[in-house]
Design an enzyme around this catalytic site. Structure first.
Site, mmCIF file in Angstrom:
data_model
loop_
_atom_site.group_PDB
_atom_site.id
_atom_site.type_symbol
_atom_site.label_atom_id
_atom_site.label_comp_id
_atom_site.label_asym_id
_atom_site.label_seq_id
_atom_site.Cartn_x
_atom_site.Cartn_y
_atom_site.Cartn_z
ATOM 1 C CB CYS A 179 -0.698 0.065 1.116
ATOM 2 S SG CYS A 179 -2.144 -1.501 1.229
ATOM 3 C CG HIS A 210 -3.472 3.154 2.063
ATOM 4 N ND1 HIS A 210 -4.000 2.622 0.859
ATOM 5 C CD2 HIS A 210 -3.545 2.213 2.983
ATOM 6 C CE1 HIS A 210 -4.280 1.383 1.275
ATOM 7 N NE2 HIS A 210 -4.106 1.070 2.353
ATOM 8 C CG ASN A 224 -6.807 -1.425 1.231
ATOM 9 O OD1 ASN A 224 -6.275 -0.942 0.452
ATOM 10 N ND2 ASN A 224 -6.258 -1.818 2.674
#
Length: 341
Positions: free
Chosen positions: A139, A265, A295
């Protein structure tokens, strides 16, 4: 919150950054010239997943903030999504693919073990003279790529760089896993970078890692689905994102109050809220698009930047903080002054 009123442990980080993190200005600065994103058309609501893991929609929303996510078609790969986002970013920047020096793709879900996604993206775009490689920092991949891209431009080794974050995470998600089945979605975001002709651009970027925490989020050859210790991930994410935010802002010679938009993020709304509360951030300054996207790992920061611009929240002259944390563990934060229209 000003740096002077931070909790003692964060105030010390700010002091250290102000003392040692302020590095000499590079020969020139890099900036984002263009921005674009792509989302698959299929929307997967919570109900479809909730039934499989024995919960309801409210249970998922309460723990994650997620209400839906996008799922790529069976014949639509990470490379396909990356190309679509890249074309939009190139058009937005007014840059032709043949003029690119580098194509960098941040992803943890490339379609093939080898080759990397980046050479395939470069070929599809017609970027025949560009070097191309992937970045695998989960990520944090887009932020790591941004640091690499800015450095190449700052020292004159590149004039135009395409940086893409793209993920097909539904391919490596076990939708029967109560810990992770509702978390992930697919998508891509891209930016084109070049030298900055005026003020602003990309400032300091703080990147860190701790492989001792590697087993907290894993996918292995034996079990190719993402497995996660959610409680540990939450604690690690809040602590490290908060600290890296303070460091990057202080290294830029700024206060938290100087930042116009915090683009983290998009992992979990509870993480965003907890970081915001720890740093006493104005909630209206913290971008949160996770409800409809889930996500999307390395794609989430460029996706959020692009969606923020569409919503009128991202404007020239604003000071932006971007931050990410991912498997590895890898994490970091950076500050930039937005210059693209």
């Amino acid at each position: 919150m000003s740096n002077a009123t931070l909790p003692p442990e964060l105030h010390q980080i700010a002091r250290d950054a102000a003392r040692t993190g302020r590095r000499p200005a590079p020969p020139r600065t890099a900036t984002i010239l263009g921005l674009g994103h792509y989302l698959p058309s299929e929307v997967v609501p919570n109900a479809e997943i909730a039934e499989r893991i024995g919960v309801d929609d409210h249970w998922i929303v309460k723990r994650t903030g997620i209400k839906a996510r996008r799922r790529a078609a069976a014949n639509e790969g990470t490379t396909d999504m990356a190309v679509k986002a890249a074309r939009r970013a190139l058009q937005d920047a007014g840059v032709q693919a043949k003029d690119l020096d580098y194509v960098i793709v941040a992803t943890m879900s490339a379609d093939e073990i080898t080759p990397n996604a980046a050479p395939l993206v470069a070929h599809a775009l017609g970027a025949g003279r560009a070097a191309a490689f992937d970045i695998g920092a989960a990520c944090t991949g887009f932020l790591a790529g941004l640091s690499q891209s800015a450095a190449l431009i700052e020292v004159g080794r590149a004039e135009r760089i395409l940086l893409v974050g793209a993920e097909k995470l539904t391919r490596i998600t076990d939708f029967d896993d109560k810990k992770t089945g509702m978390l992930f979605g697919d998508g891509a975001g891209a930016v084109v970078l070049g030298p900055n002709e005026g003020e602003g651009g990309i400032g300091p970027i703080d990147l860190q890692a701790d492989g001792g925490l590697g087993d907290t989020i894993m996918a292995t050859p034996e079990d190719p689905y993402i497995r996660m210790d959610g409680i540990s991930t939450f604690k690690i994410a809040v602590k490290n994102l908060s600290e890296s935010t303070v460091y990057a802002v202080a290294a830029a010679g700024l206060e938290l109050d100087d930042i116009d938009l915090f683009v983290y993020h998009q992992a979990n709304s509870r993480i965003l809220k907890a970081v915001g509360e720890r740093l006493e951030l104005d909630a209206s300054k913290v971008a949160d698009y996770i409800a409809q996207l889930g996500n999307t790992s390395a794609a989430s920061i460029p996706l959020t930047l692009s969606l923020s611009r569409e919503d009128g929240r991202l404007r020239p002259g604003q000071k932006i903080l971007i931050g990410a944390i991912g498997a590895g563990f890898t994490w970091g934060a950076g500050v930039m002054e937005w210059t693209a229209s």
